[in-house]
Design a protein around this motif. Structure first.
Motif, PDB file in Angstrom:
ATOM      1  N   GLU A 162      -1.916  15.330  21.786  1.00  0.00           N
ATOM      2  CA  GLU A 162      -2.530  14.652  22.936  1.00  0.00           C
ATOM      3  C   GLU A 162      -2.954  15.656  23.996  1.00  0.00           C
ATOM      4  OE1 GLU A 162      -4.082  11.886  25.579  1.00  0.00           O
ATOM      5  OE2 GLU A 162      -3.694  11.737  23.448  1.00  0.00           O
ATOM      6  N   ALA A 163      -2.131  16.661  24.242  1.00  0.00           N
ATOM      7  CA  ALA A 163      -2.489  17.697  25.216  1.00  0.00           C
ATOM      8  C   ALA A 163      -3.757  18.421  24.780  1.00  0.00           C
ATOM      9  CB  ALA A 163      -1.341  18.678  25.389  1.00  0.00           C
ATOM     10  N   THR A 164      -3.840  18.769  23.507  1.00  0.00           N
ATOM     11  CA  THR A 164      -5.023  19.443  22.980  1.00  0.00           C
ATOM     12  C   THR A 164      -6.253  18.560  23.122  1.00  0.00           C
ATOM     13  OG1 THR A 164      -3.686  20.689  21.417  1.00  0.00           O
ATOM     14  CG2 THR A 164      -6.030  20.497  20.914  1.00  0.00           C
ATOM     15  N   LYS A 165      -6.103  17.271  22.832  1.00  0.00           N
ATOM     16  CA  LYS A 165      -7.223  16.332  22.975  1.00  0.00           C
ATOM     17  C   LYS A 165      -7.701  16.270  24.422  1.00  0.00           C
ATOM     18  CE  LYS A 165      -8.536  11.499  22.160  1.00  0.00           C
ATOM     19  NZ  LYS A 165      -9.451  11.495  23.261  1.00  0.00           N
ATOM     20  N   ARG A 166      -6.779  16.214  25.357  1.00  0.00           N
ATOM     21  CA  ARG A 166      -7.176  16.142  26.779  1.00  0.00           C
ATOM     22  C   ARG A 166      -7.923  17.398  27.210  1.00  0.00           C
ATOM     23  NH1 ARG A 166      -3.026  13.202  30.737  1.00  0.00           N
ATOM     24  NH2 ARG A 166      -4.785  13.578  32.126  1.00  0.00           N
ATOM     25  N   VAL A 167      -7.464  18.546  26.747  1.00  0.00           N
ATOM     26  CA  VAL A 167      -8.157  19.800  27.090  1.00  0.00           C
ATOM     27  C   VAL A 167      -9.564  19.776  26.507  1.00  0.00           C
ATOM     28  CG1 VAL A 167      -8.197  22.299  26.748  1.00  0.00           C
ATOM     29  CG2 VAL A 167      -6.052  21.158  27.353  1.00  0.00           C
ATOM     30  N   ARG A 168      -9.698  19.394  25.257  1.00  0.00           N
ATOM     31  CA  ARG A 168     -11.022  19.350  24.622  1.00  0.00           C
ATOM     32  C   ARG A 168     -11.931  18.318  25.274  1.00  0.00           C
ATOM     33  NH1 ARG A 168      -9.044  20.351  18.486  1.00  0.00           N
ATOM     34  NH2 ARG A 168      -9.020  22.609  18.666  1.00  0.00           N
ATOM     35  N   ASP A 169     -11.393  17.141  25.581  1.00  0.00           N
ATOM     36  CA  ASP A 169     -12.198  16.089  26.205  1.00  0.00           C
ATOM     37  C   ASP A 169     -12.666  16.494  27.597  1.00  0.00           C
ATOM     38  OD1 ASP A 169     -11.820  14.554  23.935  1.00  0.00           O
ATOM     39  OD2 ASP A 169     -10.391  13.169  24.878  1.00  0.00           O
ATOM     40  N   THR A 170     -11.812  17.174  28.332  1.00  0.00           N
ATOM     41  CA  THR A 170     -12.156  17.611  29.688  1.00  0.00           C
ATOM     42  C   THR A 170     -13.158  18.751  29.651  1.00  0.00           C
ATOM     43  OG1 THR A 170     -10.004  16.925  30.518  1.00  0.00           O
ATOM     44  CG2 THR A 170     -11.203  18.504  31.856  1.00  0.00           C
ATOM     45  N   GLY A 171     -13.001  19.644  28.698  1.00  0.00           N
ATOM     46  CA  GLY A 171     -13.934  20.753  28.547  1.00  0.00           C
ATOM     47  C   GLY A 171     -13.652  21.948  29.428  1.00  0.00           C
ATOM     48  N   VAL A 197      -8.206  16.497  40.930  1.00  0.00           N
ATOM     49  CA  VAL A 197      -8.116  15.302  40.082  1.00  0.00           C
ATOM     50  C   VAL A 197      -9.070  14.221  40.599  1.00  0.00           C
ATOM     51  CG1 VAL A 197      -6.582  13.423  39.345  1.00  0.00           C
ATOM     52  CG2 VAL A 197      -5.795  15.800  39.251  1.00  0.00           C
ATOM     53  N   GLU A 198      -9.141  14.050  41.905  1.00  0.00           N
ATOM     54  CA  GLU A 198     -10.071  13.060  42.470  1.00  0.00           C
ATOM     55  C   GLU A 198     -11.520  13.375  42.116  1.00  0.00           C
ATOM     56  OE1 GLU A 198      -9.107  13.178  46.629  1.00  0.00           O
ATOM     57  OE2 GLU A 198      -7.393  11.826  46.386  1.00  0.00           O
ATOM     58  N   GLU A 199     -11.823  14.645  41.907  1.00  0.00           N
ATOM     59  CA  GLU A 199     -13.184  15.065  41.558  1.00  0.00           C
ATOM     60  C   GLU A 199     -13.441  15.050  40.045  1.00  0.00           C
ATOM     61  OE1 GLU A 199     -15.740  15.466  43.639  1.00  0.00           O
ATOM     62  OE2 GLU A 199     -14.354  14.839  45.212  1.00  0.00           O
ATOM     63  N   GLY A 200     -12.448  14.628  39.260  1.00  0.00           N
ATOM     64  CA  GLY A 200     -12.683  14.410  37.843  1.00  0.00           C
ATOM     65  C   GLY A 200     -12.098  15.417  36.871  1.00  0.00           C
ATOM     66  N   MET A 201     -11.453  16.444  37.359  1.00  0.00           N
ATOM     67  CA  MET A 201     -10.805  17.400  36.454  1.00  0.00           C
ATOM     68  C   MET A 201      -9.357  16.955  36.256  1.00  0.00           C
ATOM     69  SD  MET A 201     -13.191  19.461  35.671  1.00  0.00           S
ATOM     70  CE  MET A 201     -12.201  20.598  34.741  1.00  0.00           C
ATOM     71  N   SER A 202      -8.888  16.974  35.020  1.00  0.00           N
ATOM     72  CA  SER A 202      -7.545  16.442  34.787  1.00  0.00           C
ATOM     73  C   SER A 202      -6.619  17.388  34.036  1.00  0.00           C
ATOM     74  CB  SER A 202      -7.644  15.113  34.036  1.00  0.00           C
ATOM     75  OG  SER A 202      -8.184  15.324  32.742  1.00  0.00           O
ATOM     76  N   VAL A 203      -7.047  18.617  33.806  1.00  0.00           N
ATOM     77  CA  VAL A 203      -6.192  19.598  33.126  1.00  0.00           C
ATOM     78  C   VAL A 203      -6.023  20.783  34.068  1.00  0.00           C
ATOM     79  CG1 VAL A 203      -5.853  21.023  31.082  1.00  0.00           C
ATOM     80  CG2 VAL A 203      -7.037  18.836  30.878  1.00  0.00           C
ATOM     81  N   ILE A 204      -4.775  21.032  34.468  1.00  0.00           N
ATOM     82  CA  ILE A 204      -4.492  22.041  35.485  1.00  0.00           C
ATOM     83  C   ILE A 204      -3.398  22.983  34.995  1.00  0.00           C
ATOM     84  CG2 ILE A 204      -3.659  22.437  37.838  1.00  0.00           C
ATOM     85  CD1 ILE A 204      -4.720  19.595  38.499  1.00  0.00           C
ATOM     86  N   GLU A 205      -3.660  24.269  35.131  1.00  0.00           N
ATOM     87  CA  GLU A 205      -2.665  25.305  34.830  1.00  0.00           C
ATOM     88  C   GLU A 205      -2.235  25.951  36.139  1.00  0.00           C
ATOM     89  OE1 GLU A 205      -2.473  29.852  33.126  1.00  0.00           O
ATOM     90  OE2 GLU A 205      -4.080  28.553  32.409  1.00  0.00           O
ATOM     91  N   VAL A 206      -0.946  26.150  36.301  1.00  0.00           N
ATOM     92  CA  VAL A 206      -0.406  26.934  37.410  1.00  0.00           C
ATOM     93  C   VAL A 206       0.137  28.217  36.793  1.00  0.00           C
ATOM     94  CG1 VAL A 206       1.314  27.053  39.250  1.00  0.00           C
ATOM     95  CG2 VAL A 206       0.188  24.872  38.737  1.00  0.00           C
ATOM     96  N   ALA A 262      -3.112  13.723  35.492  1.00  0.00           N
ATOM     97  CA  ALA A 262      -3.381  15.133  35.206  1.00  0.00           C
ATOM     98  C   ALA A 262      -2.389  15.670  34.185  1.00  0.00           C
ATOM     99  CB  ALA A 262      -3.297  15.966  36.476  1.00  0.00           C
ATOM    100  N   LEU A 263      -2.870  16.553  33.364  1.00  0.00           N
ATOM    101  CA  LEU A 263      -2.028  17.324  32.460  1.00  0.00           C
ATOM    102  C   LEU A 263      -1.795  18.653  33.164  1.00  0.00           C
ATOM    103  CD1 LEU A 263      -0.672  17.734  29.710  1.00  0.00           C
ATOM    104  CD2 LEU A 263      -2.860  18.555  28.851  1.00  0.00           C
ATOM    105  N   VAL A 264      -0.565  18.893  33.583  1.00  0.00           N
ATOM    106  CA  VAL A 264      -0.232  20.079  34.372  1.00  0.00           C
ATOM    107  C   VAL A 264       0.770  20.911  33.611  1.00  0.00           C
ATOM    108  CG1 VAL A 264       0.736  20.919  36.549  1.00  0.00           C
ATOM    109  CG2 VAL A 264      -0.569  18.786  36.510  1.00  0.00           C
ATOM    110  N   GLY A 265       0.520  22.211  33.548  1.00  0.00           N
ATOM    111  CA  GLY A 265       1.465  23.073  32.870  1.00  0.00           C
ATOM    112  C   GLY A 265       1.117  24.524  33.056  1.00  0.00           C
ATOM    113  N   VAL A 266       1.638  25.315  32.142  1.00  0.00           N
ATOM    114  CA  VAL A 266       1.409  26.752  32.141  1.00  0.00           C
ATOM    115  C   VAL A 266       0.908  27.113  30.752  1.00  0.00           C
ATOM    116  CG1 VAL A 266       3.831  27.225  31.555  1.00  0.00           C
ATOM    117  CG2 VAL A 266       2.451  28.987  32.618  1.00  0.00           C
ATOM    118  N   ALA A 267      -0.043  27.999  30.684  1.00  0.00           N
ATOM    119  CA  ALA A 267      -0.623  28.368  29.391  1.00  0.00           C
ATOM    120  C   ALA A 267       0.232  29.423  28.707  1.00  0.00           C
ATOM    121  CB  ALA A 267      -2.044  28.903  29.588  1.00  0.00           C
ATOM    122  N   ALA A 268       0.257  29.326  27.417  1.00  0.00           N
ATOM    123  CA  ALA A 268       0.849  30.384  26.602  1.00  0.00           C
ATOM    124  C   ALA A 268      -0.261  31.385  26.299  1.00  0.00           C
ATOM    125  CB  ALA A 268       1.413  29.794  25.314  1.00  0.00           C
TER     126      ALA A 268
END
Length: 88
Positions: free
Chosen positions: A12-21, A43-52, A74-80
């Motif tokens: 699901e996380a991968t799908k959200r990243v791909r769908d968001t672009g 998020v209000e402006e339409g982006m829903s995948v966030i890395e800190v 939002a899908l929030v996390g840290v990238a590997a």
């Protein structure tokens, strides 16, 4: 993204990243509250995948705050350290 929160599997996380672009990356010497304010606008402006990034001030606290406050918006996390083949 690593550290996928309970309830959202890797597929699901991968799908959200791909769908968001795109992935919005938040990095810097900002308080968790300041990052929440920025993420809320993002998020209000339409982006829903966030890395800190982990070199941000209080990064883990900020990630937990964003996840708690933004919930499923939002899908929030840290990238590997992913290679090119991982993100295709």
């Amino acid at each position: 993204m690593s550290g996928v929160r309970p309830g959202i599997g890797a597929a699901e996380a991968t799908k959200r990243v791909r769908d968001t672009g795109a992935v919005v990356i938040l990095r810097g010497a900002f308080s968790p509250q300041a990052l929440l304010e920025a993420a809320t606008v993002i998020v209000e402006e339409g982006m829903s995948v966030i890395e800190v990034t982990l070199n941000s001030t209080d990064a883990l606290e900020a990630i937990a705050l964003l996840q708690a406050e933004l919930g499923d918006a939002a899908l929030v996390g840290v990238a590997a350290g992913a290679g090119a083949d991982d993100v295709r």
